[in-house]
Design an enzyme around this catalytic site. Structure first.
Site, PDB file in Angstrom:
ATOM      1  N   GLU A  96      -1.164   7.956  -6.986  1.00 54.67           N
ATOM      2  CA  GLU A  96      -1.184   9.422  -7.003  1.00 54.67           C
ATOM      3  C   GLU A  96      -0.392   9.979  -8.190  1.00 54.67           C
ATOM      4  OE1 GLU A  96      -0.809  13.355  -4.237  1.00 54.67           O
ATOM      5  OE2 GLU A  96      -0.757  11.391  -3.282  1.00 54.67           O
ATOM      6  N   GLY A 115       1.925   1.573  -3.475  1.00 61.44           N
ATOM      7  CA  GLY A 115       0.714   1.745  -4.276  1.00 61.44           C
ATOM      8  C   GLY A 115       0.128   3.140  -4.167  1.00 61.44           C
ATOM      9  N   ASP A 116       0.205   3.729  -2.987  1.00 57.67           N
ATOM     10  CA  ASP A 116      -0.267   5.096  -2.776  1.00 57.67           C
ATOM     11  C   ASP A 116       0.476   6.065  -3.691  1.00 57.67           C
ATOM     12  OD1 ASP A 116      -1.569   7.324  -1.269  1.00 57.67           O
ATOM     13  OD2 ASP A 116       0.471   7.655  -0.539  1.00 57.67           O
ATOM     14  N   THR A 117       1.779   5.914  -3.743  1.00 59.63           N
ATOM     15  CA  THR A 117       2.604   6.796  -4.574  1.00 59.63           C
ATOM     16  C   THR A 117       2.345   6.566  -6.059  1.00 59.63           C
ATOM     17  OG1 THR A 117       4.301   6.867  -2.872  1.00 59.63           O
ATOM     18  CG2 THR A 117       4.988   7.429  -5.109  1.00 59.63           C
ATOM     19  N   ALA A 125       0.833  -1.207   0.000  1.00 62.08           N
ATOM     20  CA  ALA A 125       0.000   0.000   0.000  1.00 62.08           C
ATOM     21  C   ALA A 125       0.867   1.256   0.000  1.00 62.08           C
ATOM     22  CB  ALA A 125      -0.932  -0.005   1.212  1.00 62.08           C
TER      23      ALA A 125
END
Length: 137
Positions: A31, A26-28, A23
């Site tokens: 975004e 994955g967040d980066t 995660a």
């Protein structure tokens, strides 16, 4: 010479990797795709305006809604990764939002991180495009 992450991670490493680590990346990744999309669609907007637009795509509620929309399309492996991310106990809590949405969003981000690290770029692009279309409808 330091090895790249791609050269040290195998499929079994990705399957067993902490969902919070998935995660985290994955967040980066998500975004970055969103920012790229917004810049292409809004070339002359100010950065602050782009940031405000991006929030609509990356906030926990939006990601939770996205995963509910695409969940039926996930493969068995993708669904397993999503569920591991969703069910993982985290030491952080949402600043603005619901804990349930936050858990689903963590699962979504884990899935994005998994696809990215597994070099499934076509699948990653497909799910992100589907996510963008969902938010923009």
């Amino acid at each position: 010479m330091e090895k790249s992450i791609e050269s040290i991670l195998g499929k079994s490493d990705l399957i067993t990797m902490s969902p919070l680590v998935l995660a985290y990346i994955g967040d980066t990744v998500y975004e970055t795709y969103i920012r790229d999309h917004l810049i292409k669609c809004n070339k002359n907007k100010k950065v602050n305006d782009l940031h405000k637009l991006a929030i609509n795509y990356v906030k926990a509620k939006a990601q939770a809604d996205i995963i509910h929309c695409i969940e039926d399309e996930l493969t068995e492996d993708e669904h397993r990764i999503y569920k591991r991310g969703r069910n993982q106990k985290s030491n952080t809590s949402p600043k603005n939002g619901d804990i349930i949405d936050y858990k689903h969003a963590t699962g979504f981000e884990a899935l994005i991180g998994y696809l990215y690290l597994d070099k499934q770029m076509d699948r990653l692009q497909y799910l992100i495009n589907k996510s963008i279309n969902f938010i923009e409808k």
